[in-house]
Design a protein around this motif. Sequence first.
Motif, PDB file in Angstrom:
ATOM      1  N   SER A   1      10.808   8.504  -2.689  1.00 22.44           N
ATOM      2  CA  SER A   1      11.073   9.981  -2.892  1.00 22.44           C
ATOM      3  C   SER A   1      10.579  10.636  -4.016  1.00 22.44           C
ATOM      4  O   SER A   1      10.677  11.876  -4.118  1.00 22.44           O
ATOM      5  CB  SER A   1      12.803   9.818  -3.091  1.00 22.44           C
ATOM      6  N   ASP A   2      10.070   9.792  -5.129  1.00 24.63           N
ATOM      7  CA  ASP A   2       9.451  10.481  -6.093  1.00 24.63           C
ATOM      8  C   ASP A   2       7.951  10.600  -5.924  1.00 24.63           C
ATOM      9  O   ASP A   2       7.281  11.108  -6.886  1.00 24.63           O
ATOM     10  CB  ASP A   2       9.717   9.651  -7.410  1.00 24.63           C
ATOM     11  N   GLY A   3       7.260  10.405  -4.783  1.00 25.47           N
ATOM     12  CA  GLY A   3       6.197  10.549  -4.295  1.00 25.47           C
ATOM     13  C   GLY A   3       5.331   9.431  -4.537  1.00 25.47           C
ATOM     14  O   GLY A   3       3.896   9.666  -3.995  1.00 25.47           O
ATOM     15  N   GLY A   4       5.714   8.338  -4.969  1.00 24.62           N
ATOM     16  CA  GLY A   4       4.566   7.304  -5.204  1.00 24.62           C
ATOM     17  C   GLY A   4       4.484   6.402  -3.657  1.00 24.62           C
ATOM     18  O   GLY A   4       5.529   6.605  -2.837  1.00 24.62           O
ATOM     19  N   MET A   5       3.364   5.667  -3.728  1.00 18.10           N
ATOM     20  CA  MET A   5       3.225   4.953  -2.324  1.00 18.10           C
ATOM     21  C   MET A   5       4.247   3.778  -2.565  1.00 18.10           C
ATOM     22  O   MET A   5       4.407   2.915  -3.614  1.00 18.10           O
ATOM     23  CB  MET A   5       1.722   4.167  -2.247  1.00 18.10           C
ATOM     24  N   LEU A   6       4.762   3.275  -1.334  1.00 14.77           N
ATOM     25  CA  LEU A   6       5.200   1.950  -0.962  1.00 14.77           C
ATOM     26  C   LEU A   6       4.507   0.839  -1.119  1.00 14.77           C
ATOM     27  O   LEU A   6       3.352   0.957  -0.765  1.00 14.77           O
ATOM     28  CB  LEU A   6       6.173   2.168   0.210  1.00 14.77           C
ATOM     29  N   PRO A   7       4.811  -0.343  -1.588  1.00 14.63           N
ATOM     30  CA  PRO A   7       3.891  -1.250  -1.698  1.00 14.63           C
ATOM     31  C   PRO A   7       3.224  -1.946  -0.153  1.00 14.63           C
ATOM     32  O   PRO A   7       4.178  -1.745   0.767  1.00 14.63           O
ATOM     33  CB  PRO A   7       4.644  -2.518  -2.560  1.00 14.63           C
ATOM     34  N   ARG A   8       2.192  -2.531  -0.406  1.00 12.60           N
ATOM     35  CA  ARG A   8       1.457  -3.050   0.922  1.00 12.60           C
ATOM     36  C   ARG A   8       2.460  -4.040   1.776  1.00 12.60           C
ATOM     37  O   ARG A   8       2.302  -4.047   2.688  1.00 12.60           O
ATOM     38  CB  ARG A   8       0.111  -3.717   0.569  1.00 12.60           C
ATOM     39  N   ARG A   9       2.896  -4.924   0.906  1.00 14.17           N
ATOM     40  CA  ARG A   9       3.612  -6.074   1.523  1.00 14.17           C
ATOM     41  C   ARG A   9       5.150  -5.792   2.007  1.00 14.17           C
ATOM     42  O   ARG A   9       5.556  -6.274   2.839  1.00 14.17           O
ATOM     43  CB  ARG A   9       4.166  -7.129   0.529  1.00 14.17           C
ATOM     44  N   VAL A  10       5.484  -4.315   1.602  1.00 17.47           N
ATOM     45  CA  VAL A  10       6.652  -3.692   2.351  1.00 17.47           C
ATOM     46  C   VAL A  10       6.249  -3.082   3.846  1.00 17.47           C
ATOM     47  O   VAL A  10       6.738  -3.520   4.634  1.00 17.47           O
ATOM     48  CB  VAL A  10       7.407  -2.806   1.408  1.00 17.47           C
ATOM     49  N   THR A  11       5.418  -2.384   3.704  1.00 15.44           N
ATOM     50  CA  THR A  11       4.876  -1.381   4.823  1.00 15.44           C
ATOM     51  C   THR A  11       4.162  -2.397   5.892  1.00 15.44           C
ATOM     52  O   THR A  11       4.147  -1.970   6.872  1.00 15.44           O
ATOM     53  CB  THR A  11       4.060  -0.250   4.526  1.00 15.44           C
TER      54      THR A  11
END
Lengths: 210, 164
Positions: free
Chosen positions: A108-118
């Motif tokens: 929500s603050d614009g940062g990317m989600l980590p790769r291990r999650v997505t």
Amino acid sequence: MAARCVLGSIWTSLSGVKSVASSSNMSVFQSITNYPQLSVFGIIQSRGIRQVVEKKEGKTTIIEGLTQDTPTGPQPPNPTAQCPIYRWNLQNKYNYTDVLLLSQFIRSDGGMLPRRVTGLCAQEHRKIAICVQMAHRAGLLPDHKPPLPEGHVPKKPKPQLNRYLTRWSIDSVKPIYRAGLKWCKNRISVGHPALRNNVQYGKKILYLKH
Amino acid sequence: MSSFTKSAQQWATFARSWYLIDARMQPPGKIATMCAIRLQGKHKPIYHALSDVGDHVVVMNSRHIAFSGNKWEQKMYSSHTQVHSSSIFLFFLQIVKLAVYGMLPRNLSRRTMMQRLHLFPEDDLPEDILLNLTEELPQPREIPRRLNEYSQEEREAFPTLWTP
């Protein structure tokens, strides 16, 4: 993905059983592992979206994540791929303007989600991160700004300059004082070379140096 | 049209039309090429450099032009001193003006063509120019939509690529 929708009912039933068991145990920090162990190689392991629920029973407080039933949406054309972008065959087809796609991988603050999650592969994660950066600089994600600290007084209203396909961060770039002659010009970089292999519909080539 | 009288046909062919371009979120270079083509009259089959066949072009919203890449920081314009793209607030009009000036042929009719170019920072145009306008030209660049401009149905129709 097809296998996942078949097993969706099994997952919800499993999660229901496990949540009942955990609430009766009354231990707050119980990890709920929801994904079934299957022998099929390459199944997409997704734990399901949980909703945090807090219950108070006398002196004990129970905070648990109850799995929500996610409605089975459209199926990806290539379910046996690891990366979500390859599953949907979007490899070289997205750009900084595809905000609906990019917004699925940001916080929500614009940062990317980590790769291990997505579950994205390394190259696509990098490409998505670059597109998200460009979208932020173009002002296409106005609701995903980082929260300002309280009592923050903006110093001076900066002049709103419209931009798009900005590769470098705004403060990091210095002006080109000596551009040079046509044969040795110091060109301005536009876009990003990671998106060089994108599909071009039409005869125009993608120019990365203007 | 063949049904008109010869004098009416001549008048319609050689009349000077007024074009409108909206420069909101557009790159100034592409706006300038469109302006330069129409100021010279190169969009007409009756073009000749010596016969004054150029049209008037009105550019509105020139304060809201968009540069691709980091040109706001990197591009320098030079007069006797060098000027930064984003330094002076009233510089937006100058950007489009200089771009068009550089794209016109380097002859004496360039100044007359520049007199036929009308630049406005916002979209409030004076009455007499509004009455003269004949056609609005399509924008060169497709403006991308922001996330909050997508409706809820469109967001729901878009498939979720991954689930946590």
